[in-house]
Scaffold this active site. Structure first.
Site, PDB file in Angstrom:
ATOM      1  N   CYS A 197       0.932  -1.289   0.090  1.00  0.00           N
ATOM      2  CA  CYS A 197      -0.029   0.176  -0.089  1.00  0.00           C
ATOM      3  C   CYS A 197       0.843   1.235  -0.218  1.00  0.00           C
ATOM      4  O   CYS A 197       1.450   1.347   0.985  1.00  0.00           O
ATOM      5  CB  CYS A 197      -0.895  -0.088   1.253  1.00  0.00           C
ATOM      6  SG  CYS A 197      -1.867   1.430   1.602  1.00  0.00           S
TER       7      CYS A 197
ATOM      8  N   CYS B  50      -0.616   3.760  -6.554  1.00  0.00           N
ATOM      9  CA  CYS B  50      -1.590   2.966  -5.528  1.00  0.00           C
ATOM     10  C   CYS B  50      -1.713   1.607  -6.159  1.00  0.00           C
ATOM     11  O   CYS B  50      -1.955   1.460  -7.381  1.00  0.00           O
ATOM     12  CB  CYS B  50      -2.965   3.794  -5.503  1.00  0.00           C
ATOM     13  SG  CYS B  50      -4.463   2.888  -4.884  1.00  0.00           S
TER      14      CYS B  50
END
Ligand code: DGL
Length: 264
Positions: A74, A185
């Site tokens: 992440c 992302c």
């Protein structure tokens, strides 16, 4: 004994990184932890994210999960909390951060774009990454939480909402000089094909998945030699909130209340 690699994300985005790692290390034991109670991380503050990741480590230790490598799949969590987290645990941590350096090397126009969550875009870590690795390249910054939601929806429904995606990309209005788009992302590779077709091949996309798999392999050399493709073990899944069908990649999800492991 095979290593235990835990992949963490706020939602399903980390599966894009997990797939790369599993391809290289099919014999490892894998677990996947998603903190979907706080999804999207991109709208959370730095301190909240740090607290959750420290709680994750506490959970791993209290449950004796014997994690050999923790992959923070992440960008938002990595750019907000990696430094603090590494001081908090001795578990080797591999963090996913935006692929600014390879993008700057690939660009022929010397204009690249970083598409990430709002928290990743404003983080000091990202700013430093840009100054260090893109001296002769302009990095244009774009954030979106809508794309995270579209990737989540697309993953569970096996169908991407093309109209909503086009509207969002239209609104982002990426600078026409950009030739490489960094998918900063881990949710965005799920949308990569659709994003590429929106730009009709004018903009190439890059993410960190394959580089992260190589990094994990470099820590786990002995696994590569003994790897036999197809010998995959069941995935242990954890989530902090219920999901679409309480399954992830064919495995049942164990629900965890991460607040129980948070320190005030
Ligand atoms: N997958 C996460 C990332 O790479 C972010 C998604 C979210 O905002 O929760 O940044």
């Amino acid at each position: 004994m095979s290593s235990h690699i835990m992949v963490f994300d706020s939602g399903i985005g980390g599966t894009t990184v997990f797939e790369h790692i599993q391809q290289h290390l099919p014999n490892a034991n894998y677990s996947y932890f998603m903190d979907n109670a706080l999804l999207p991380y991109g709208e959370q503050g730095k301190q909240t994210i740090i607290k959750r990741l420290c709680a994750l480590v506490e959970f791993i230790e209290q449950r004796n999960l014997a994690v050999d490598i923790l992959v923070i799949a992440c960008n938002t969590a990595s750019t907000s909390a990696l430094d603090v987290l590494r001081q908090f645990t001795t578990i080797p941590i591999v963090g996913v951060v935006p692929a600014i350096k390879p993008a700057a090397e690939l660009s022929t126009t010397h204009h690249i774009a970083l598409l990430a969550t709002p928290a990743t875009i404003v983080s000091d870590y990202t700013k430093k990454l840009i100054t260090t690795h893109s001296a002769s390249t302009t990095v244009h910054l774009y954030s979106s939480v809508r794309l995270v939601a579209l990737a989540e929806q697309g993953f569970y429904k096996h169908n991407i909402d093309q109209v909503a995606l086009s509207n969002e990309l239209q609104a982002l209005a990426i600078d026409p000089r950009v030739d490489i788009l960094v998918l900063g992302c881990t949710h965005f590779p799920i949308l990569a094909t659709a994003i590429s077709s929106f730009y009709q091949g004018r903009i190439g996309t890059i993410d960190s998945g394959s580089a992260i798999a190589k990094r994990v392999m470099s820590i786990q050399k002995e696994q590569v030699e003994s790897a036999i493709a197809g010998n995959k073990k069941p995935l242990q899944c954890y989530a902090t909130a219920s999901t679409f069908n309480n399954q992830l990649l064919g495995s049942d999800i164990n629900q965890v209340d991460l607040t129980l492991y948070e320190k005030s």
